[in-house]
Design an enzyme around this catalytic site. Structure first.
Site, short mmCIF file in Angstrom:
data_model
loop_
_atom_site.label_atom_id
_atom_site.label_comp_id
_atom_site.label_asym_id
_atom_site.label_seq_id
_atom_site.Cartn_x
_atom_site.Cartn_y
_atom_site.Cartn_z
N ASP A 173 35.67 33.37 44.60
CA ASP A 173 36.30 34.41 44.86
C ASP A 173 36.36 35.27 43.54
O ASP A 173 36.11 34.59 42.49
CB ASP A 173 37.60 34.25 45.59
CG ASP A 173 38.66 35.56 45.72
OD1 ASP A 173 38.02 36.45 46.10
OD2 ASP A 173 39.67 35.43 45.21
N ASP A 190 38.99 38.27 42.85
CA ASP A 190 40.47 38.70 42.56
C ASP A 190 41.24 37.35 42.46
O ASP A 190 41.41 36.58 43.57
CB ASP A 190 41.03 39.63 43.94
CG ASP A 190 40.79 41.00 43.33
OD1 ASP A 190 41.11 41.38 42.22
OD2 ASP A 190 40.12 41.68 44.09
#
Length: 244
Positions: free
Chosen positions: A26, A28
């Site tokens: 991922d 963020d």
């Protein structure tokens, strides 16, 4: 759970992946500590429009309503019955986030070390995110990771964003990697759920989100950041399994 048990579990939970082919990340909150910037932008802008009676939103509200979710879902949660206004609001908020990120975004502790581990082993890698593409590209550029990733999969460009498994399955497809030989780094409940549903072990990062919430999504184990000894014990075991 006792930490010694947790450490034994974490060591063994990746060994079945040997020989490792790929790692999915991922962006963020996983590559960088961006949640405080998102929280600041949401808090300021919602207060400006008198949301919640003009009271600033709390961090708990942010975690429950915003963290890790796709903007379409955030817009409908914050502005039920007025999706158009919600979508305009989240677009403006993302522009504010990009201004803040350009000045303040920092990599998560130990990121350079895990990057080197991946590069030294010639593993495939993709970024899989619910962030809009302009945000994703800006963050990767600031972190010096634009050329590190072979693919960047955007949830909003898939038919379904996380917590649906589709973005992670698309990441595998883009890399031509097998889920039996791939693991994921994630920091949010929706992201962990997406990875688990896609059939891969997920290492959860508990920098910002509460450990009990993350554990409900069934990660293989949790780490604080990429300097966590638990991570390196697991990677060492994985290396050993791959060379047997």
């Amino acid at each position: 759970m006792a930490s010694s048990e947790n450490s034994v579990e974490s060591k063994s939970s990746l060994t079945k992946l040997a020989p490792l082919e790929a790692v999915l990340f991922d962006i963020d909150g996983t590559l960088c500590d961006s949640d405080p910037l998102h929280y600041y932008a949401f808090r300021e802008m919602l207060q400006e429009i008198g949301f919640n009676g003009g009271n600033p939103i709390t961090e708990e509200f942010f975690i429950a309503t915003v963290a890790g979710k796709h903007n379409d879902d955030i817009a409908s949660d914050l502005f039920p019955g007025d999706l158009e206004r919600g979508l305009k609001f989240v677009d403006d908020k993302e522009a504010m986030f990009r201004r803040l990120a350009a000045e303040q975004l920092k990599p998560l502790n130990g990121l350079a070390k895990v990057r080197k581990w991946i590069e030294d082993r010639g593993l495939k890698r993709a970024a899989v995110t619910n962030a809009p593409r302009p945000n994703a590209e800006l963050m990767l550029s600031i972190l010096g990771l634009t050329d590190f990733f072979e693919a960047v999969i955007i949830g909003g460009e898939c038919e379904h964003a996380k917590p649906h498994p589709e973005p992670y399955l698309k990441g595998l497809e883009a890399l031509k990697a097998s889920k039996e030989h791939t693991f994921i780094f994630e920091d949010s409940v929706s992201g962990i759920k997406a990875g688990v549903a896609a059939g891969m072990p997920v290492i959860g990062i508990s920098t910002r989100n509460p450990e009990d919430l993350l554990m409900e999504a069934k990660p293989a184990f949790l780490i604080k950041d990429y300097d966590d000894p638990k991570l390196w014990a697991a990677l060492e075991e994985l290396d050993k399994s791959g060379s047997r």
